[in-house]
Design a protein around this motif. Structure first.
Motif, PDB file in Angstrom:
ATOM      1  N   MET A   1       0.756  -1.201  -0.012  1.00  0.00           N
ATOM      2  CA  MET A   1       0.025  -0.029  -0.150  1.00  0.00           C
ATOM      3  C   MET A   1       0.812   1.212   0.139  1.00  0.00           C
ATOM      4  O   MET A   1       0.354   2.325   0.376  1.00  0.00           O
ATOM      5  CB  MET A   1      -1.034   0.195   1.139  1.00  0.00           C
ATOM      6  CG  MET A   1      -1.857  -1.148   1.277  1.00  0.00           C
ATOM      7  SD  MET A   1      -2.917  -1.270   2.594  1.00  0.00           S
ATOM      8  CE  MET A   1      -1.677  -1.950   3.754  1.00  0.00           C
ATOM      9  N   GLY A   2       2.172   0.936  -0.513  1.00  0.00           N
ATOM     10  CA  GLY A   2       3.014   2.276  -0.459  1.00  0.00           C
ATOM     11  C   GLY A   2       4.439   1.906   0.124  1.00  0.00           C
ATOM     12  O   GLY A   2       5.027   0.909   0.363  1.00  0.00           O
ATOM     13  N   SER A   3       5.049   3.079   0.569  1.00  0.00           N
ATOM     14  CA  SER A   3       6.631   3.143   0.838  1.00  0.00           C
ATOM     15  C   SER A   3       6.642   2.682   2.341  1.00  0.00           C
ATOM     16  O   SER A   3       5.875   3.169   3.176  1.00  0.00           O
ATOM     17  CB  SER A   3       7.166   4.147   0.554  1.00  0.00           C
ATOM     18  OG  SER A   3       7.349   4.585  -0.867  1.00  0.00           O
ATOM     19  N   PRO A   4       7.597   1.724   2.676  1.00  0.00           N
ATOM     20  CA  PRO A   4       7.745   1.474   4.161  1.00  0.00           C
ATOM     21  C   PRO A   4       8.596   2.698   4.720  1.00  0.00           C
ATOM     22  O   PRO A   4       9.277   3.585   4.216  1.00  0.00           O
ATOM     23  CB  PRO A   4       8.729   0.176   4.152  1.00  0.00           C
ATOM     24  CG  PRO A   4       9.491   0.594   2.892  1.00  0.00           C
ATOM     25  CD  PRO A   4       8.596   1.209   1.636  1.00  0.00           C
ATOM     26  N   ALA A   5       8.634   2.594   6.134  1.00  0.00           N
ATOM     27  CA  ALA A   5       9.399   3.378   6.937  1.00  0.00           C
ATOM     28  C   ALA A   5      10.923   2.797   6.639  1.00  0.00           C
ATOM     29  O   ALA A   5      11.266   1.731   6.285  1.00  0.00           O
ATOM     30  CB  ALA A   5       9.075   3.232   8.429  1.00  0.00           C
ATOM     31  N   ARG A   6      11.986   3.620   7.261  1.00  0.00           N
ATOM     32  CA  ARG A   6      13.289   3.305   7.398  1.00  0.00           C
ATOM     33  C   ARG A   6      13.648   3.275   8.785  1.00  0.00           C
ATOM     34  O   ARG A   6      13.576   4.498   9.524  1.00  0.00           O
ATOM     35  CB  ARG A   6      14.184   4.262   6.228  1.00  0.00           C
ATOM     36  CG  ARG A   6      15.667   3.627   6.114  1.00  0.00           C
ATOM     37  CD  ARG A   6      15.591   2.884   4.825  1.00  0.00           C
ATOM     38  NE  ARG A   6      16.686   2.188   4.641  1.00  0.00           N
ATOM     39  CZ  ARG A   6      17.311   1.652   3.395  1.00  0.00           C
ATOM     40  NH1 ARG A   6      16.461   1.820   2.442  1.00  0.00           N
ATOM     41  NH2 ARG A   6      18.368   1.272   3.603  1.00  0.00           N
TER      42      ARG A   6
END
Length: 354
Positions: A120-125
């Motif tokens: 559903m989109g970009s992950p955290a880092r």
């Protein structure tokens, strides 16, 4: 809905661990398992001060207090992370039918594990500094996760939203980093699914966040068998939120007050020494396995929650489900990775508590 059969604390742990080994080695019914909604790329580092490795929080604090303002990072590894990801990996390792709905737009998720997943989109880092007593994490948040709503879940799923919500077990995690999760859980309750076990592992809570979480949990009891799975720090914040602060957050008065505030939700605290559950049938305690700590504990609690949720959904009694959670967490803590159904029996027999 499961039937509770243990109405007192388990003393010693021999019975649940004996039975766990037998159950893991037997043929099993596959549980349909879902996890949502986070994801992170976790970079693990050793922290170095000059020629010396910083090995503890106390040493780090002392160096900073003494005026040290820069440290070197020695990269160890990069892995797919996130609470939902870790719980899904554990359920898959136990042989279940898993669907992960997370924030997985990064190549690390394509190669790390074999789980059916939608993104559903970009992950955290996340930068994880490995310390002997407890890791320190620095998080670069995902804007996609910050803006997430249940509409994003519906759009991404490979099956209908209703089918996903009615999986045998759902792990709904990382309340602390997912602002839209409260509204999503209210919508889940309003849809009144024929739900199974809903395991909520909120991540690091503030007292205000704990109050908001308890209010949402009160809406879910008619749709799911809700289990709130927390560590000791999170249990302490919940205790403060319900007016029961205590030096020992697993005290009966604390957990009973949390259960009351959540309208009868079962509460499980996965601590270093034992897993403690306060349920409608009473209090159950299962001691942890006796293992030495490996490189990191980060992710062990998520594996506990994944194993707990799928075990309860498989109609395992509370003592057996807590033993499964402990075994999976301990396997990971010992440095052996995510415990599989084939590897766990020998691990349990070797490290069962005395």
């Amino acid at each position: 809905m499961w039937v509770d059969v243990f109405r007192a604390a388990v003393v010693g742990g021999d019975v649940p661990y004996d039975r766990l080994v037998d159950r893991l080695r037997a043929d099993h019914e596959v549980v349909t398992f879902g996890a949502l909604a986070d994801g992170s790329v976790d970079d693990y580092y050793r922290l170095r001060e000059g020629d010396s490795t910083v090995t503890s929080r106390a040493a780090l604090a002392a160096a900073i207090s003494a005026g040290r303002d820069s440290f070197d990072l020695d990269h160890v590894t990069t892995d797919a992370g996130g609470q939902a990801v870790n719980a899904a990996r554990q359920a898959a390792a136990l042989g279940d039918d898993v669907l992960l709905a997370g924030h997985l737009d990064h190549p690390v998720f394509e190669f790390t594990f074999d789980v059916e997943a939608v993104s559903m989109g970009s992950p955290a880092r996340v930068t994880v500094c490995l310390l002997d007593d407890d890791d320190v994490m620095f998080v670069e948040e995902s804007t996609d996760l910050a803006d997430w709503t249940v509409a994003d879940l519906r759009a991404a799923l490979s099956e209908s939203l209703e089918s996903f919500l009615e999986r045998d077990a759902l792990c709904c995690v990382n309340w602390a980093s997912t602002p839209g999760l409260g509204e999503a859980m209210r919508e889940m309750a309003a849809r009144d699914p024929d739900g199974g076990v809903l395991c909520v592992d909120p991540g690091p809570l503030t007292v205000a966040g704990a109050r908001d979480l308890l209010a949402v949990l009160r809406t879910l009891g008619d749709a799911y068998d809700v289990v709130l799975s927390v560590n000791e720090d999170e249990a302490a914040r919940l205790g403060e939120a319900v007016g029961e602060p205590a030096d020992e957050p697993t005290e009966a008065s604390v957990l009973d007050a949390v259960r009351t505030a959540a309208d009868g939700t079962s509460v499980v605290v996965h601590g270093e020494g034992a897993a403690v559950a306060a349920t409608p049938a009473g209090r159950i305690t299962v001691p942890a396995l006796d293992v030495s700590r490996g490189p990191t504990e980060t992710g062990a609690g998520d594996r506990f929650s994944g194993a707990l949720a799928r075990s309860l959904a498989a109609d395992w009694d509370w003592a057996l489900a807590l033993a499964a959670g402990n075994a999976c967490a301990a396997h990971y803590v010992s440095g052996r990775g995510t415990g599989t159904r084939s590897a766990l029996p020998d691990h349990v027999e070797t490290h069962r508590p005395p």
